[in-house]
Design an enzyme around this catalytic site. Structure first.
Site, mmCIF file in Angstrom:
data_model
loop_
_atom_site.group_PDB
_atom_site.id
_atom_site.type_symbol
_atom_site.label_atom_id
_atom_site.label_comp_id
_atom_site.label_asym_id
_atom_site.label_seq_id
_atom_site.Cartn_x
_atom_site.Cartn_y
_atom_site.Cartn_z
ATOM 1 N N TYR A 27 6.020 -14.410 0.013
ATOM 2 C CA TYR A 27 5.560 -14.755 1.055
ATOM 3 C C TYR A 27 5.967 -16.000 1.699
ATOM 4 C CZ TYR A 27 2.333 -11.145 -0.610
ATOM 5 O OH TYR A 27 2.123 -9.871 -1.084
ATOM 6 N N ASP B 261 0.883 -1.201 0.024
ATOM 7 C CA ASP B 261 0.093 -0.010 0.049
ATOM 8 C C ASP B 261 0.731 1.267 -0.066
ATOM 9 O OD1 ASP B 261 -2.507 -1.654 0.525
ATOM 10 O OD2 ASP B 261 -1.328 -1.929 2.254
ATOM 11 N N ARG C 299 6.567 -10.762 -5.295
ATOM 12 C CA ARG C 299 5.130 -10.856 -4.743
ATOM 13 C C ARG C 299 4.147 -9.604 -4.940
ATOM 14 N NH1 ARG C 299 6.855 -10.319 1.650
ATOM 15 N NH2 ARG C 299 6.287 -8.290 1.887
ATOM 16 N N GLY C 300 3.162 -9.866 -4.559
ATOM 17 C CA GLY C 300 2.197 -8.755 -4.211
ATOM 18 C C GLY C 300 2.024 -7.791 -5.241
ATOM 19 N N GLU C 301 2.181 -6.604 -5.569
ATOM 20 C CA GLU C 301 1.908 -5.618 -6.705
ATOM 21 C C GLU C 301 3.355 -4.939 -6.859
ATOM 22 O OE1 GLU C 301 -1.773 -3.801 -6.736
ATOM 23 O OE2 GLU C 301 -1.153 -1.889 -7.592
ATOM 24 N N ASP C 302 3.754 -4.162 -6.194
ATOM 25 C CA ASP C 302 4.806 -3.170 -6.553
ATOM 26 C C ASP C 302 6.097 -3.933 -6.718
ATOM 27 O OD1 ASP C 302 5.549 -0.500 -7.158
ATOM 28 O OD2 ASP C 302 7.156 -0.695 -5.473
ATOM 29 N N SER C 303 6.615 -4.916 -6.094
ATOM 30 C CA SER C 303 7.674 -5.723 -6.214
ATOM 31 C C SER C 303 7.411 -6.540 -7.667
ATOM 32 C CB SER C 303 8.344 -6.746 -5.344
ATOM 33 O OG SER C 303 7.283 -7.415 -4.836
ATOM 34 N N GLN D 240 13.604 1.952 -2.054
ATOM 35 C CA GLN D 240 12.992 1.447 -3.545
ATOM 36 C C GLN D 240 13.942 1.294 -4.491
ATOM 37 O OE1 GLN D 240 9.130 3.410 -3.761
ATOM 38 N NE2 GLN D 240 8.082 1.910 -3.214
HETATM 39 O O1 TRH Z 1 4.672 -6.051 0.800
HETATM 40 P P1 TRH Z 1 3.682 -6.610 -0.325
HETATM 41 O O2 TRH Z 1 3.298 -8.097 -0.105
HETATM 42 O O3 TRH Z 1 2.433 -5.579 -0.384
HETATM 43 C C1 TRH Z 1 1.056 -6.358 -0.538
HETATM 44 C C2 TRH Z 1 0.706 -6.267 -1.934
HETATM 45 O O4 TRH Z 1 0.651 -5.074 -2.153
HETATM 46 C C3 TRH Z 1 -0.952 -6.601 -1.903
HETATM 47 O O5 TRH Z 1 -1.497 -6.519 -3.088
HETATM 48 C C4 TRH Z 1 -1.468 -5.794 -0.821
HETATM 49 O O6 TRH Z 1 -2.971 -6.573 -0.971
HETATM 50 C C5 TRH Z 1 -0.997 -5.972 0.543
HETATM 51 O O7 TRH Z 1 0.205 -5.640 0.405
HETATM 52 C C6 TRH Z 1 -1.495 -5.194 1.560
HETATM 53 O O8 TRH Z 1 4.324 -6.673 -1.793
HETATM 54 P P2 TRH Z 1 4.732 -5.479 -2.854
HETATM 55 O O9 TRH Z 1 3.531 -4.844 -3.242
HETATM 56 O O10 TRH Z 1 5.686 -6.116 -3.875
HETATM 57 O O11 TRH Z 1 5.423 -4.149 -1.999
HETATM 58 C C7 TRH Z 1 6.643 -4.322 -1.302
HETATM 59 C C8 TRH Z 1 7.296 -3.136 -1.408
HETATM 60 O O12 TRH Z 1 8.623 -2.972 -0.797
HETATM 61 C C9 TRH Z 1 7.753 -2.721 -2.966
HETATM 62 O O13 TRH Z 1 7.516 -1.148 -3.089
HETATM 63 C C10 TRH Z 1 9.134 -2.789 -2.965
HETATM 64 C C11 TRH Z 1 9.558 -2.554 -1.578
HETATM 65 N N1 TRH Z 1 10.924 -3.037 -1.103
HETATM 66 C C12 TRH Z 1 11.948 -2.074 -0.870
HETATM 67 O O14 TRH Z 1 11.688 -0.959 -1.062
HETATM 68 N N2 TRH Z 1 13.174 -2.671 -0.460
HETATM 69 C C13 TRH Z 1 13.524 -3.988 -0.348
HETATM 70 O O15 TRH Z 1 14.523 -4.239 -0.012
HETATM 71 C C14 TRH Z 1 12.398 -5.004 -0.790
HETATM 72 C C15 TRH Z 1 12.548 -6.367 -0.332
HETATM 73 C C16 TRH Z 1 10.939 -4.198 -1.084
#
Ligand code: TRH
Length: 377
Positions: A193, A17, A271-275, A255
């Site tokens: 995850y 988020d 995983r998720g959305e942004d990564s 990021q």
């Molecule tokens: O953390 P997430 O599992 O977030 C999830 C999803 O968005 C999902 O759709 C949502 O419903 C839930 O949250 C509530 O995975 P996501 O989306 O990949 O977000 C991880 C963020 O962390 C992404 O912006 C990349 C960032 N990141 C870093 O900035 N540094 C790091 O070292 C790593 C490993 C990730």
């Protein structure tokens, strides 16, 4: 006067988020000259993505974005021209009342989660009438031109290419993280995850005929890695070796550095959305572990994306990749499909790069949003 935006984000869990809203806010400031406040209810999560930010500041400027702690008791502020709630978070009631009272009504948007499903295009940018003479638009990111598109900063793929073509830059970046790959080692990253498929996959890597250095950022997948290694509590910097597999735990980085990590690796599990989106832009073979949803709806999302990603691959490569992703997302043994993938690496590499280039021909999410709002206002 610059157009003013308020973006509201509640951190449900994990980093997606805040990851999406922080990335969007930065881009709106940097590329569209907008004045953006980002309201976050958990600054601690934000600080992980933006190390150096103050976890206790009520307000602070980071990369030109005014990052504000969303207070438990709302204090009146001027309503912005554009109000964007991320992922259906509820706006503070007094702020909503102020929106209704404003002479010139603000543009109110809800930013939805990313999905490749076909229905998204039909729902994208639809308005719904709200009380007090307000309208709310539902803005859907997506993979096709009739959706809101994906977050992608200007020049991202050019920066990626420059980085990937410069071995010294890659080496210096990795060295800064304490990572020193051997010349013959493949570099993989694992940011999924928890998953029952992880142990079998690690076993396969350990037995495989090519040396692999697996980088595991601190996070949820680590517990499965610890369990398989039999070394609970391995922290950032720690390493372990089993057969042909070397494992190194990494600290959580900013990021921008996470992008560089994805660009540096030969394979990324995300995983998720942004990564996931960042790994697509990295143009490298990947695994997507979806956020698990009730009634297995994430498996429908997976199928919808596979239908967009697999065309262009040969039959055997598409089958192996699809089966690997399906197994992982169902927490089933994934070793067999991983083994089947091994003969297809050159093709998967080419495909990932081509796919990112094709996708980048579309308008990015921030540009689309900025355009939509300027037209409306
Ligand atoms: O953390 P997430 O599992 O977030 C999830 C999803 O968005 C999902 O759709 C949502 O419903 C839930 O949250 C509530 O995975 P996501 O989306 O990949 O977000 C991880 C963020 O962390 C992404 O912006 C990349 C960032 N990141 C870093 O900035 N540094 C790091 O070292 C790593 C490993 C990730």
């Amino acid at each position: 006067m610059r157009q003013a935006w308020d973006i509201f984000c509640t951190v449900v869990d994990n980093y997606g988020d805040i990851g999406v809203t922080w990335r969007l806010a930065r881009q709106l400031v940097a590329e569209h000259d907008l004045q953006v406040r980002l309201w976050v209810d958990q600054l601690a999560a934000f600080v992980r993505l933006c190390p150096g930010a103050d976890p206790h500041a009520a307000r602070q400027f980071c990369s030109g974005v005014e990052v504000c702690q969303w207070p438990a008791v709302w204090q009146p502020v001027a309503v912005a021209d554009v109000v964007l709630e991320a992922f259906a978070c509820s706006l503070p009631a007094p702020y909503l009342a102020a929106m209704q009272a404003r002479a010139r009504k603000p543009l109110w948007l809800n930013l939805e989660y990313l999905s490749a499903e076909d229905w998204v295009a039909g729902c994208h940018a639809l308005p719904s009438l709200q009380s007090g003479g307000l309208q709310k638009f539902f803005y859907f990111p997506g993979f096709t031109a009739d959706t809101g598109g994906l977050l992608r900063e200007q020049g991202l793929l050019q920066r990626r290419d420059a980085f990937q073509q410069d071995a010294a830059q890659r080496q210096a970046f990795l060295a800064g993280l304490g990572v020193q790959p051997a010349a013959d080692e493949q570099l993989y990253s694992l940011f999924t995850y928890e998953c029952a498929s992880i142990a079998g996959w690690l076993q396969q890597l350990a037995r495989g005929d090519r040396p692999v250095l697996l980088l595991v950022p601190e996070g949820r997948a680590l517990s499965d890695v610890w369990a398989w290694l039999g070394e609970p509590g391995l922290a950032a910097g720690a390493q372990a070796r089993r057969g042909n597999l070397r494992v190194q735990v990494l600290p959580f980085v900013s990021q921008d550095d996470y992008d560089r990590l994805l660009w540096s690796c030969d394979f990324n599990a995300v995983r998720g959305e942004d990564s996931f989106v960042r790994a697509l832009w990295a143009g490298k073979p990947l695994l997507w572990h979806l956020y698990q949803q009730a009634e297995e709806t994430h498996l429908e999302k997976l199928e919808a994306f596979l239908q967009r990603y697999l065309p262009g691959l040969s039959g055997p490569a598409a089958t192996a990749l699809g089966q690997f992703w399906q197994a992982w997302n169902s927490a089933l043994p994934a070793g067999e499909s991983w083994a089947a993938l091994q003969t297809h690496w050159p093709e998967l590499r080419r495909h990932a790069l081509d796919w990112s280039a094709r996708q980048a021909a579309q308008r990015d999410l921030a540009a689309g949003l900025a355009h939509f709002c300027t037209n409306w206002l």
